[in-house]
Write an enzyme that holds these catalytic residues in place. Sequence first.
Site, PDB file in Angstrom:
ATOM      1  CG  MET A  32      -1.870  -1.264   1.178  1.00  0.00           C
ATOM      2  SD  MET A  32      -3.483  -0.998   1.928  1.00  0.00           S
ATOM      3  CE  MET A  32      -3.025  -0.624   3.606  1.00  0.00           C
ATOM      4  N   GLY A  33       2.147   1.088  -0.392  1.00  0.00           N
ATOM      5  CA  GLY A  33       3.041   2.231  -0.494  1.00  0.00           C
ATOM      6  C   GLY A  33       3.545   2.717   0.846  1.00  0.00           C
ATOM      7  CG  HIS A  39       6.920  -2.035   2.144  1.00  0.00           C
ATOM      8  ND1 HIS A  39       6.758  -0.915   2.916  1.00  0.00           N
ATOM      9  CD2 HIS A  39       5.708  -2.655   2.101  1.00  0.00           C
ATOM     10  CE1 HIS A  39       5.499  -0.849   3.328  1.00  0.00           C
ATOM     11  NE2 HIS A  39       4.834  -1.897   2.850  1.00  0.00           N
ATOM     12  CD  GLN A  63      -6.058  -3.923   2.378  1.00  0.00           C
ATOM     13  OE1 GLN A  63      -5.967  -4.344   1.235  1.00  0.00           O
ATOM     14  NE2 GLN A  63      -5.070  -4.080   3.254  1.00  0.00           N
ATOM     15  N   GLY A 149       5.246  -9.970   4.266  1.00  0.00           N
ATOM     16  CA  GLY A 149       5.971  -9.903   5.530  1.00  0.00           C
ATOM     17  C   GLY A 149       5.254 -10.644   6.638  1.00  0.00           C
ATOM     18  CG  MET A 186      10.600  -1.629  10.002  1.00  0.00           C
ATOM     19  SD  MET A 186      11.218  -0.021   9.525  1.00  0.00           S
ATOM     20  CE  MET A 186      12.957  -0.237   9.947  1.00  0.00           C
ATOM     21  CB  SER A 188       2.801   2.517   6.240  1.00  0.00           C
ATOM     22  OG  SER A 188       3.469   1.688   5.311  1.00  0.00           O
ATOM     23  NE  ARG A 189      -3.243   1.479   9.616  1.00  0.00           N
ATOM     24  CZ  ARG A 189      -3.541   0.427   8.866  1.00  0.00           C
ATOM     25  NH1 ARG A 189      -2.802  -0.671   8.938  1.00  0.00           N
ATOM     26  NH2 ARG A 189      -4.581   0.449   8.044  1.00  0.00           N
TER      27      ARG A 189
END
Lengths: 284, 284
Positions: A32-33, A39, A63, A149, A186, A188-189
Amino acid sequence: MTRVIISSAKMQAICNDIRRSRKGTIGFVPTMGFLHEGHLSLMRKARNENDKVVVSIFVNPTQFGPKEDFKKYPRNFARDKQLCKKENIDFIFCPKEEDIYQRHHSTTVSVDGLTECLCGKSRPGHFCGVTTIVAKLFNIVSPDTAYFGQKDFQQTVVIKQMVKDLNFSTKIKVLPTIREKDGLAMSSRNSYLLSEERKDALVLYETLQMLKRKIKKGITNTKFLKKIAYKNIESKKTAKVDYIEIVDLCNLKSLKKIATKALIALAVKIGRVRLIDNIIVSAR
Amino acid sequence: MTRVIISSAKMQAICNDIRRSRKGTIGFVPTMGFLHEGHLSLMRKARNENDKVVVSIFVNPTQFGPKEDFKKYPRNFARDKQLCKKENIDFIFCPKEEDIYQRHHSTTVSVDGLTECLCGKSRPGHFCGVTTIVAKLFNIVSPDTAYFGQKDFQQTVVIKQMVKDLNFSTKIKVLPTIREKDGLAMSSRNSYLLSEERKDALVLYETLQMLKRKIKKGITNTKFLKKIAYKNIESKKTAKVDYIEIVDLCNLKSLKKIATKALIALAVKIGRVRLIDNIIVSAR
């Protein structure tokens, strides 16, 4: 050279051509970038094992629950693109929402039995969104291998089940969770966390490590283990437990006692940020 | 030479090899066996348009309701094999149930909105069974083109929607219903009919033709058309209407008036045998 592909039809045509002209294997990293080292580790593995590598960047609306963070989910395409270039990725696939979910879209892929527990309990519909988008992406990219992951352990179990059940010929590889130096998984959030919350967020990792030590010492009663984990987490001012579960690695069912291997999985709200983490443990 | 393949893994490997070694296009005719001229017309078209043709024969349990005819569904593999040989089919794929639905199978593909009406009303779960098996078969065979008969019109609409929504690269072709000399639509289930019932079964076709004539004469009020159709069918001793509907060709929604084109679809129980038929009509 890294090519950016926006159209799903074009991406599919490119991948079909790679297939048909025997240009080798396709490795695929769906994301999701807002890429981080987790990643990148998947991308490096994919790069290492395949002739062509596709990274998809798509914040999948289906989602997210209605009250979740779809709109404010962190996005930074320019940075993501640089990172993909650096990792020598062949294709970034970043479709528009209206390309992926066209008018009258009405098909869903769902997996029963593995999706109601753990994250599925507090995020109803989440895994249906995940399996549907992954099925779509697999049909567009037709990868030989797709990389995920371990941080999203339940997701990997659900996707493996879908791949088996729907006879996808894609192989699923799950790579270890990548952590910050202090141990925070790790995500993104993590970018949402305020400085005080960032400190408290470490409690997820610390609690998992604490439980691991207890289990190494011979404590295998999961009710007891969950109780001390709960207490440990809720001692932090900003932390609120969503779930702590100790489950079978294959069917994700709760265990009363840890006999051999088990997954300890947890979700914790740190302020308004929901974080997850997990480890695999073995009774001695 | 016609090869019979039982293992889905082997079928998938063969089709992947055809893809990768550029041995040309794959045409696919999914069937439940007990082949009749309807199937043969699909096979001939597939043979004509492709380098390799796969015919699957699998009576799919998940598309039958608990009180339906799964167990007694007609089967005759020896005869089917002869017919496939005669049509110069490359591969007959006839997997075992335990290969297709392995232990812990828990994934389904479903299409909303198109599956609740017409046959979906009296056969809840039927189309979910259909889309799930077709998704599986498409992933095993990876056909360029798959061939279906118009007799199962709703099925073709549902499958087209699934293909679009899940980004399958398979093209769907729908061929005309093949009929007995007197007009009865070919169906494996016709073999159930007793001699009296076989006569009454003609009422499906006759009613459709009668409606077509009325529409040609300018009658477009569907309530009236359905009423006379109902009356016509139930005049037969062994016939009981399940549904008569006049619907939009794309979204299958009921029409009040026929403005341009429409589908007239019906399902009728003849004795204990449920038969379906349909025609496309145009207002003059």
